[in-house]
Design an enzyme around this catalytic site. Structure first.
Site, mmCIF file in Angstrom:
data_model
loop_
_atom_site.group_PDB
_atom_site.id
_atom_site.type_symbol
_atom_site.label_atom_id
_atom_site.label_comp_id
_atom_site.label_asym_id
_atom_site.label_seq_id
_atom_site.Cartn_x
_atom_site.Cartn_y
_atom_site.Cartn_z
ATOM 1 N N ASP A 23 0.865 -1.171 0.000
ATOM 2 C CA ASP A 23 0.000 0.000 0.000
ATOM 3 C C ASP A 23 0.911 1.233 0.000
ATOM 4 O O ASP A 23 2.106 1.126 0.309
ATOM 5 C CB ASP A 23 -0.879 -0.032 1.254
ATOM 6 C CG ASP A 23 -1.684 1.241 1.436
ATOM 7 O OD1 ASP A 23 -2.391 1.646 0.494
ATOM 8 O OD2 ASP A 23 -1.591 1.837 2.525
ATOM 9 N N ASP A 25 -0.217 5.056 1.061
ATOM 10 C CA ASP A 25 -0.430 6.045 2.121
ATOM 11 C C ASP A 25 -0.586 5.379 3.480
ATOM 12 O O ASP A 25 -1.460 4.537 3.680
ATOM 13 C CB ASP A 25 -1.658 6.909 1.810
ATOM 14 C CG ASP A 25 -1.606 8.248 2.528
ATOM 15 O OD1 ASP A 25 -0.518 8.630 2.992
ATOM 16 O OD2 ASP A 25 -2.649 8.911 2.623
#
Length: 240
Positions: A23, A25
């Site tokens: 991922d 953020d």
């Protein structure tokens, strides 16, 4: 972080994976300050309390948030434009998650198959990577690529497919921070390592990742061979 009774004192563990899916953020970069400013502006534009937006937006695609709060704005042209402005307007507000640069550099040096799987659009994630000068992967899975966002597993299933690793259960490691992302990775048949950067330990625990660490300083590349990439996981959460 709440009332959990665990400590980050688990002995070092090693595990081998065929590929890694990150991922962005909260996992590689922290753009919280920028996102808060961004949603305050958008909230004024659409007439919605930005605090209401921020309570539910982390780890979710903007289009899914706007489908509920402002359906007329829930189109890719608008969302890619407004997300593309974040790195340009708020570049000074993003910081890398501790350990992210060293881990990505080691992954690239060892030629480990990897990709970024994000709820952000292409202009957003490539903009942040450029601001932070982090490695850009050969493969990206972004918000506009999938029909359903996290916690739906579609994005991580697509990530596995892009790496050519769509068969065996647990051969791919997902690195995540949000409960929605953890759930998506687990549902896609991946092992999941969670960092406690954006949510409480209780929220992360409830999503049932395989490992929980404070940040990416706890993840080291040991070696990469035909068997896969061997990682060492240090100081994971141990429940008393």
């Amino acid at each position: 972080m709440g009332s959990h009774s665990g400590t980050y004192t688990s002995p070092p563990q090693r595990a081998v994976f065929k590929g890694l899916l990150f991922d962005f953020d909260g996992t590689l970069g922290d753009s919280t300050d920028a996102v808060v400013k961004h949603w305050h502006l958008i909230g004024k534009e659409i007439g919605v309390d930005p605090n209401v937006i921020l309570q539910t937006s982390h780890g979710r695609r903007s289009i899914d948030v706007l489908k509920i709060l402002s359906p007329e704005k829930a189109n890719w042209e608008y969302i890619k434009h407004m997300e593309g402005l974040l790195p340009k307007n708020y570049g000074a507000d993003v910081v890398e998650i501790p350990g992210a640069r060293d881990l990505l550099d080691a992954v690239v040096t060892a030629d480990v198959p990897w990709a970024i799987v994000t709820s952000g659009t292409t202009p957003l994630v490539t903009g942040w990577l450029d601001v932070l000068k982090l490695p850009i992967p050969e493969h990206l899975v972004v918000a506009e690529d999938v029909e359903n966002g996290k916690p739906d597993p579609e994005c991580y299933l697509m990530g596995k497919e892009k790496l050519g690793l769509s068969d065996k259960q647990g051969e791919v490691l997902v690195l995540e921070d949000s409960p929605a992302g953890i759930a998506a990775g687990k549902a896609a048949g991946c092992k999941v390592l969670a960092v406690v950067t954006s949510h409480t330990v209780e929220q992360v625990l409830a999503a049932k990742p395989d490992w929980i660490v404070k940040d990416l300083k706890s993840v080291k590349v040991v070696r990469h061979s035909g068997a896969g990439v061997e990682l060492e996981i240090l100081d994971a959460l141990r429940m008393d």
